[in-house]
Design an enzyme around this catalytic site. Structure first.
Site, mmCIF file in Angstrom:
data_model
loop_
_atom_site.group_PDB
_atom_site.id
_atom_site.type_symbol
_atom_site.label_atom_id
_atom_site.label_comp_id
_atom_site.label_asym_id
_atom_site.label_seq_id
_atom_site.Cartn_x
_atom_site.Cartn_y
_atom_site.Cartn_z
ATOM 1 N N HIS A 28 52.151 34.935 26.981
ATOM 2 C CA HIS A 28 52.503 35.714 25.263
ATOM 3 C C HIS A 28 53.338 34.763 24.586
ATOM 4 O O HIS A 28 54.315 35.044 24.009
ATOM 5 C CB HIS A 28 53.124 36.984 25.658
ATOM 6 C CG HIS A 28 54.309 37.245 26.473
ATOM 7 N ND1 HIS A 28 55.435 36.615 26.384
ATOM 8 C CD2 HIS A 28 54.520 38.533 27.375
ATOM 9 C CE1 HIS A 28 56.439 37.123 27.007
ATOM 10 N NE2 HIS A 28 56.082 38.227 27.825
ATOM 11 N N HIS A 82 59.255 46.204 38.118
ATOM 12 C CA HIS A 82 59.005 45.738 36.755
ATOM 13 C C HIS A 82 57.556 46.264 36.415
ATOM 14 O O HIS A 82 56.573 45.530 37.171
ATOM 15 C CB HIS A 82 59.339 44.356 36.499
ATOM 16 C CG HIS A 82 59.163 43.889 35.145
ATOM 17 N ND1 HIS A 82 59.051 44.353 33.987
ATOM 18 C CD2 HIS A 82 58.914 42.510 34.682
ATOM 19 C CE1 HIS A 82 59.064 44.070 32.924
ATOM 20 N NE2 HIS A 82 58.861 42.525 33.374
ATOM 21 N N GLU A 84 55.889 45.428 33.575
ATOM 22 C CA GLU A 84 54.801 44.353 32.908
ATOM 23 C C GLU A 84 53.655 43.928 33.625
ATOM 24 O O GLU A 84 53.589 44.040 34.987
ATOM 25 C CB GLU A 84 55.542 43.340 32.462
ATOM 26 C CG GLU A 84 54.676 42.493 31.335
ATOM 27 C CD GLU A 84 55.690 41.223 30.647
ATOM 28 O OE1 GLU A 84 56.888 41.080 30.749
ATOM 29 O OE2 GLU A 84 55.068 40.928 29.678
ATOM 30 N N ASP A 86 51.916 41.196 34.374
ATOM 31 C CA ASP A 86 51.775 40.377 35.368
ATOM 32 C C ASP A 86 52.378 40.756 36.849
ATOM 33 O O ASP A 86 52.035 40.091 37.886
ATOM 34 C CB ASP A 86 52.524 39.252 34.855
ATOM 35 C CG ASP A 86 53.950 39.478 34.472
ATOM 36 O OD1 ASP A 86 54.031 40.409 33.848
ATOM 37 O OD2 ASP A 86 54.679 38.481 34.523
ATOM 38 N N HIS A 149 63.471 42.346 32.589
ATOM 39 C CA HIS A 149 63.133 41.757 31.328
ATOM 40 C C HIS A 149 62.699 42.951 30.199
ATOM 41 O O HIS A 149 62.809 42.714 29.081
ATOM 42 C CB HIS A 149 61.889 40.730 31.581
ATOM 43 C CG HIS A 149 60.960 40.304 30.420
ATOM 44 N ND1 HIS A 149 59.850 40.349 30.486
ATOM 45 C CD2 HIS A 149 61.496 40.116 29.099
ATOM 46 C CE1 HIS A 149 59.178 40.161 29.495
ATOM 47 N NE2 HIS A 149 60.224 39.730 28.688
ATOM 48 N N ASP A 168 61.777 39.458 37.171
ATOM 49 C CA ASP A 168 61.841 38.335 36.346
ATOM 50 C C ASP A 168 63.078 37.624 36.384
ATOM 51 O O ASP A 168 62.928 36.187 36.052
ATOM 52 C CB ASP A 168 61.636 38.754 35.143
ATOM 53 C CG ASP A 168 60.030 39.144 34.693
ATOM 54 O OD1 ASP A 168 59.141 38.877 35.318
ATOM 55 O OD2 ASP A 168 59.862 39.695 33.505
ATOM 56 N N TYR A 196 62.221 29.231 30.983
ATOM 57 C CA TYR A 196 61.908 30.605 31.496
ATOM 58 C C TYR A 196 63.000 31.344 30.756
ATOM 59 O O TYR A 196 62.865 32.332 29.955
ATOM 60 C CB TYR A 196 61.891 30.656 32.858
ATOM 61 C CG TYR A 196 61.282 32.191 33.171
ATOM 62 C CD1 TYR A 196 59.947 32.469 33.532
ATOM 63 C CD2 TYR A 196 62.408 33.088 33.322
ATOM 64 C CE1 TYR A 196 59.623 33.938 33.431
ATOM 65 C CE2 TYR A 196 61.879 34.354 33.638
ATOM 66 C CZ TYR A 196 60.595 34.972 33.583
ATOM 67 O OH TYR A 196 60.076 35.981 34.141
ATOM 68 N N HIS A 229 58.558 35.333 39.724
ATOM 69 C CA HIS A 229 57.852 33.930 39.406
ATOM 70 C C HIS A 229 58.530 32.884 39.969
ATOM 71 O O HIS A 229 59.847 32.868 39.973
ATOM 72 C CB HIS A 229 57.880 33.861 37.841
ATOM 73 C CG HIS A 229 57.235 35.022 37.048
ATOM 74 N ND1 HIS A 229 55.774 35.076 37.180
ATOM 75 C CD2 HIS A 229 57.679 35.830 36.318
ATOM 76 C CE1 HIS A 229 55.674 36.053 36.353
ATOM 77 N NE2 HIS A 229 56.562 36.651 35.872
HETATM 78 FE FE1 FEO Z 1 58.500 40.577 32.083
HETATM 79 FE FE2 FEO Z 1 56.881 38.506 34.798
HETATM 80 O O1 FEO Z 1 57.157 40.126 33.513
#
Ligand code: FEO
Length: 404
Positions: A28, A82, A84, A86, A149, A168, A196, A229
């Site tokens: 994004h 989370h 989101e 991903d 996040h 995250d 990040y 991640h």
């Molecule tokens: Fe806020 Fe890795 O997604």
């Protein structure tokens, strides 16, 4: 069990079952030049539990890794830390494949997952901040981390392994075959962790500090941090380092560093940038990054701004406005809310000169402490104008010394 794709052991009963995305180059609006990983973890407790899923196209990879250690049908619980996509994008597929007894998420997570996938609300069992979940021989504690996040975000803490699943938080976009931070080049770790933080977390710095404080007050021993991640932290010194970095970045502590961001039409603004840079050096700034926006990405600018005390922005005027590349990067930076910046504005123009003035307005909205008025030069700077730019750089450097 054998198979081309394997789970990676984190502890005796916890395995990494995520996916590497070596091809990702944009997250994004953030350039991910080293790709990313979507981490998911399998806890082989009495109640076999999957912590997060992966981005939807990577679900086959995750299933294969799970199948390398157990029959995936044995998964009883899924925890979604989370929502989101991903991390939750593969959840509908996981539900179909594994048919878990229960799926857990924070109260906000339940709502977010329902809004994303239009599940019946009862599909997701909400858990409260501080609530524990028995997995039989192991226990998870959920810790809400709203806005780290997203509003739904939470950490899950596995007491028996002193392991914090941090979604995250403490992550980085880095595709790697190495699963652990102590196996990765420390320069790459530091750079990607900072990138990040700057691009994903900086906006929420006050919440980072509250979260660090909250976790510290819970007095949980932490031997492993497993983010969603990038690499897993398992050595005391690596855990200490990332926690110290989050504390420093959360406070937005600044270095003796300045970033000059500019674009140019016919070279005048570039000339000014070069001389301001020398002025900053002459004034005592140790680290200067000159970032022409025709060759820089907004996310690299954000990374450099994270620890910089100075932000100097230059633009020509085009069609009564700033150059579009400057509008892009300033819109992005404004959203990330960098704090504690000293700044300056410069530019060149032909007849109207709004570019530099508009930039000064945006930096003022960002609460950048501006040194003087913008230096706005008609057409091409002469020697006197360039001398003015050099002195401008020296004045900004002097102001920087007062804030670091
Ligand atoms: Fe806020 Fe890795 O997604």
């Amino acid at each position: 069990m054998n198979g081309p794709l394997q789970a990676v052991k984190v502890t005796d009963l916890v395995y990494w079952v995520g996916a590497g995305d070596w091809a990702l180059r944009d997250f994004h609006g953030y350039t991910t030049s080293r790709g990313s990983t979507y981490n998911a973890y399998l806890v082989l407790a009495d109640k076999v539990t999957l912590i997060d899923t992966v981005k939807a196209p990577f679900m086959e990879q995750m299933r294969a890794r799970i199948a390398s250690i157990i029959d995936p049908a044995k998964i009883q619980y899924i925890v979604s830390n989370h929502s989101e996509l991903d991390h939750s994008g593969g959840l509908p597929q996981a539900m179909e494949w594994f048919k878990p007894e229960k799926i857990f998420a924070s109260t906000m997570g339940q709502k977010a997952l329902v809004d994303h996938f239009h599940f019946e609300p009862a599909t997701i069992t909400p858990v409260k901040d501080g609530e524990t979940l028995s997995l039989g021989n192991m226990t998870l504690t959920f810790i809400e981390t709203r806005m780290l996040h997203w509003p739904d975000s939470m950490f899950s803490y596995l007491a028996e392994d002193e392991l914090l699943f941090s979604q995250d938080g403490f992550g980085m976009h880095l595709a790697s075959e190495q699963r652990f931070a102590d196996e990765v080049d420390p320069c790459i770790l530091d750079f990607e962790a900072a990138k990040y933080y700057a691009n994903i977390i900086m906006l929420y710095s006050p919440i980072v500090l509250k979260t660090l404080d909250k976790v510290q007050k819970m007095n949980l021993p932490i031997s492993i941090i497993a983010p969603d991640h990038g690499p897993i932290y398992r050595r005391k010194e690596d855990i200490g380092r990332i926690l110290e970095q989050y504390s420093r970045w959360g406070h937005q502590k600044k270095q003796n560093k300045a970033v000059i961001v500019y674009d140019t039409m016919w070279g005048s603004t570039a000339k000014m940038a070069g001389v301001i840079s020398e002025g900053l050096l002459a004034g005592g700034v140790k680290d200067i990054k000159v970032m022409p926006m025709h060759g820089s990405n907004r996310s690299d600018v954000a990374t450099e701004v994270l620890e910089a005390a100075g932000l100097v922005v230059g633009s020509p005027t085009i069609n009564n406005q700033m150059f579009p590349t400057l509008a892009d990067v300033l819109c992005y930076l404004k959203g990330l809310k960098p704090q504690n910046l000293v700044g300056g504005v410069f530019g060149s123009y032909g007849w109207s000169g709004e570019g530099a003035k508009d930039i000064a307005g945006i930096l003022a909205e960002m609460k950048v402490d501006l040194v003087g008025d913008p230096i706005n030069i008609k057409y091409v700077p002469d020697q006197a104008a360039l001398q003015q730019c050099r002195e401008f750089g020296i004045r900004i450097a002097e102001k920087i010394k007062t804030v670091i």
